[in-house]
Motif scaffolding. Structure first.
Motif, PDB file in Angstrom:
ATOM      1  N   LEU A   1     -77.080 -66.727  64.736  1.00 43.57           N
ATOM      2  CA  LEU A   1     -76.891 -66.258  64.546  1.00 43.57           C
ATOM      3  C   LEU A   1     -77.332 -65.634  65.684  1.00 43.57           C
ATOM      4  O   LEU A   1     -78.747 -65.603  65.372  1.00 43.57           O
ATOM      5  N   ARG A   2     -76.679 -64.738  66.663  1.00 46.52           N
ATOM      6  CA  ARG A   2     -77.213 -64.235  67.111  1.00 46.52           C
ATOM      7  C   ARG A   2     -77.146 -62.411  67.856  1.00 46.52           C
ATOM      8  O   ARG A   2     -76.288 -61.904  67.091  1.00 46.52           O
ATOM      9  N   GLY A   3     -78.009 -61.696  67.897  1.00 49.60           N
ATOM     10  CA  GLY A   3     -77.668 -60.229  67.291  1.00 49.60           C
ATOM     11  C   GLY A   3     -78.837 -59.139  68.079  1.00 49.60           C
ATOM     12  O   GLY A   3     -79.805 -59.423  67.908  1.00 49.60           O
TER      13      GLY A   3
ATOM     14  N   PHE B   1     -82.704 -54.666  70.070  1.00 47.81           N
ATOM     15  CA  PHE B   1     -82.665 -54.118  71.529  1.00 47.81           C
ATOM     16  C   PHE B   1     -82.088 -53.811  72.358  1.00 47.81           C
ATOM     17  O   PHE B   1     -81.866 -55.470  73.312  1.00 47.81           O
ATOM     18  N   LYS B   2     -81.173 -53.719  73.090  1.00 49.04           N
ATOM     19  CA  LYS B   2     -80.683 -53.932  74.251  1.00 49.04           C
ATOM     20  C   LYS B   2     -80.629 -53.343  75.257  1.00 49.04           C
ATOM     21  O   LYS B   2     -80.382 -52.054  75.111  1.00 49.04           O
ATOM     22  N   PRO B   3     -80.931 -53.968  76.229  1.00 51.17           N
ATOM     23  CA  PRO B   3     -81.313 -53.499  77.825  1.00 51.17           C
ATOM     24  C   PRO B   3     -79.726 -53.009  78.720  1.00 51.17           C
ATOM     25  O   PRO B   3     -78.901 -53.977  77.974  1.00 51.17           O
TER      26      PRO B   3
ATOM     27  N   VAL C   1     -72.686 -67.232  72.869  1.00 51.28           N
ATOM     28  CA  VAL C   1     -71.737 -66.280  72.834  1.00 51.28           C
ATOM     29  C   VAL C   1     -71.596 -65.596  71.892  1.00 51.28           C
ATOM     30  O   VAL C   1     -71.936 -65.401  71.050  1.00 51.28           O
ATOM     31  N   GLU C   2     -71.575 -64.532  71.949  1.00 55.76           N
ATOM     32  CA  GLU C   2     -70.912 -63.079  71.854  1.00 55.76           C
ATOM     33  C   GLU C   2     -69.386 -62.869  70.545  1.00 55.76           C
ATOM     34  O   GLU C   2     -68.353 -63.420  71.962  1.00 55.76           O
ATOM     35  N   VAL C   3     -69.575 -62.956  69.753  1.00 53.04           N
ATOM     36  CA  VAL C   3     -68.099 -62.762  68.603  1.00 53.04           C
ATOM     37  C   VAL C   3     -68.500 -61.123  67.791  1.00 53.04           C
ATOM     38  O   VAL C   3     -69.752 -61.871  67.347  1.00 53.04           O
TER      39      VAL C   3
ATOM     40  N   HIS D   1     -65.218 -56.562  76.554  1.00 49.27           N
ATOM     41  CA  HIS D   1     -64.192 -56.734  76.270  1.00 49.27           C
ATOM     42  C   HIS D   1     -64.502 -58.081  76.651  1.00 49.27           C
ATOM     43  O   HIS D   1     -63.761 -58.468  77.405  1.00 49.27           O
ATOM     44  N   GLN D   2     -65.912 -58.770  76.270  1.00 51.13           N
ATOM     45  CA  GLN D   2     -66.549 -59.889  76.230  1.00 51.13           C
ATOM     46  C   GLN D   2     -66.270 -60.495  75.014  1.00 51.13           C
ATOM     47  O   GLN D   2     -66.851 -62.724  75.387  1.00 51.13           O
ATOM     48  N   GLN D   3     -66.494 -60.098  74.205  1.00 52.88           N
ATOM     49  CA  GLN D   3     -66.855 -60.679  73.012  1.00 52.88           C
ATOM     50  C   GLN D   3     -65.129 -61.118  72.593  1.00 52.88           C
ATOM     51  O   GLN D   3     -64.455 -60.374  72.217  1.00 52.88           O
TER      52      GLN D   3
HETATM   53 MN    MN Z   1     -74.158 -58.648  75.331  1.00 51.20          MN
END
Ligand code: MN
Ligand code: PEP
Length: 338
Positions: free
Chosen positions: A125-127, A130-132, A297-299, A311-313
């Motif tokens: 699982l990704r998440g 901290f989001k640059p 993959v982003e979901v 727009h990409q998830q």
């Molecule tokens: Mn992203």
């Protein structure tokens, strides 16, 4: 390293250089020729670099024998490296799928995502905590406040976790709380951060910088090795080119190149690589065919409401479709999912 001496150099000139090479603990080779004398130096070329032989008055040319990266290179380690992350294994026999939202947003989002992804066959699982971001004024993540809902959702579904660290302090706080630490594209050459993850024994997902050459990515991986951590997985996530039809240009050349040059596993990120939801599945299939060892993959349960990369998830349903569509490619590459 090969050292070509200037024309008309004498044997005593050569001996002067051979003494310098020997003095740095390298093995010197003397190869006198008809017109030119060539010398060799075997050992760590970085040590030799400190002698600046290219500027020496007796030297015409200096050529490296080996790639600038050594420990991550296939030249010194011909077999593929296996890396275990939670219950998954990155290896020549397996294909590992990492999936999850771009950013951890709340408990419900992570619970729905983890449950749906696990039953569709995702391994890790990704998440992002901290989001640059492309703009510093965009949502930068929940930080450590999101850690508990992230790891609880993963463990309830028996999944390992992958999250990005953007700062040395975060490494200390997260390295024993997650299964793999991600170094994002914007930090591939943040050497203090590479040192910090290098000093942990947590596997590292090292993403290629958006303007970085493949050899620079391999050098960054080498630096993590030099700091003590040999569990490094390389990630191609697209680079910036003149093409603006897609967010980035997914460089699948790099996948085949890195698989030839390095023994490390290579993962492809078709989400950031394209930036367009409808292109994720085709490029995921292409990644498997190019020889990748896994995908990230982003979901999102509701991509249109996502706080980042909406727009990409993929939706969970689209992710199920991705898993169905990559299966024959995974099989054809002689691997099994997981
Ligand atoms: Mn992203
Ligand atoms: C991410 O994985 O969410 C991310 C920010 O990726 P990158 O560093 O490749 O842009």
């Amino acid at each position: 390293m090969i050292i070509v001496m200037k024309a008309n150099s004498s044997q005593s000139d050569a001996e002067e250089l051979l003494t310098l090479i020997k003095g740095r603990g390298l093995e010197p080779l003397y190869m006198p020729g008809e017109e030119r004398t060539v010398l060799g130096a075997l050992g760590d070329e970085r040590v030799l670099a400190e002698l600046h032989l290219e500027n020496h008055p007796l030297v015409d040319e200096v050529k490296p024998i080996l790639s600038p990266y050594k420990k991550v290179s296939r030249e010194i380690h011909p077999e593929d490296t296996n890396i275990k992350v939670a219950t998954s294994r990155f290896s020549a026999e397996n294909f590992v799928v990492i999936a999850g939202p771009c950013a951890v947003e709340n408990k419900e989002q992570m619970e729905v995502a983890a449950k749906g992804l696990k039953s569709a066959g995702a391994n890790l699982l990704r998440g992002g905590l901290f989001k640059p971001r492309t703009s510093p004024y965009s949502f930068q993540g929940l930080g450590l406040d999101g850690l508990d809902c992230f790891t609880s959702a993963a463990s309830a579904n028996d999944m390992g976790t992958v999250t990005e660290v953007t700062d040395v302090d975060e490494v200390a706080k997260l390295h024993d709380k997650v299964s793999m630490l991600q170094i994002g594209a914007r930090n591939m050459q943040n050497y203090r951060l590479l040192e910090a993850v290098g000093k942990t024994d947590t596997p590292v997902l090292l993403k290629r910088g958006m303007s970085a050459k493949v050899d620079e990515l391999l050098l960054a991986a080498e630096y993590i090795f030099d700091n003590g951590n040999e569990q490094v997985i390389l990630c191609e996530r697209g680079i910036r080119t003149f093409e603006t039809a897609t967010r980035n240009t997914l460089d699948l050349n790099a996948v085949a190149y890195m698989k030839q040059r390095s023994h490390l596993p290579v993962v492809v990120d078709p989400s950031h690589g394209t930036g367009i939801r409808d292109l994720v599945i085709p490029m995921a299939k292409a990644a498997v065919a190019a020889g990748a060892d896994g995908l990230i993959v982003e979901v999102h349960p509701e991509p249109t409401k996502a706080t980042s990369d909406a727009h990409q998830q993929l939706t969970i349903k689209q992710f199920e479709d991705l898993m169905r569509q990559i299966e024959p490619f995974v099989k054809a590459s002689g691997r099994k999912l997981g």
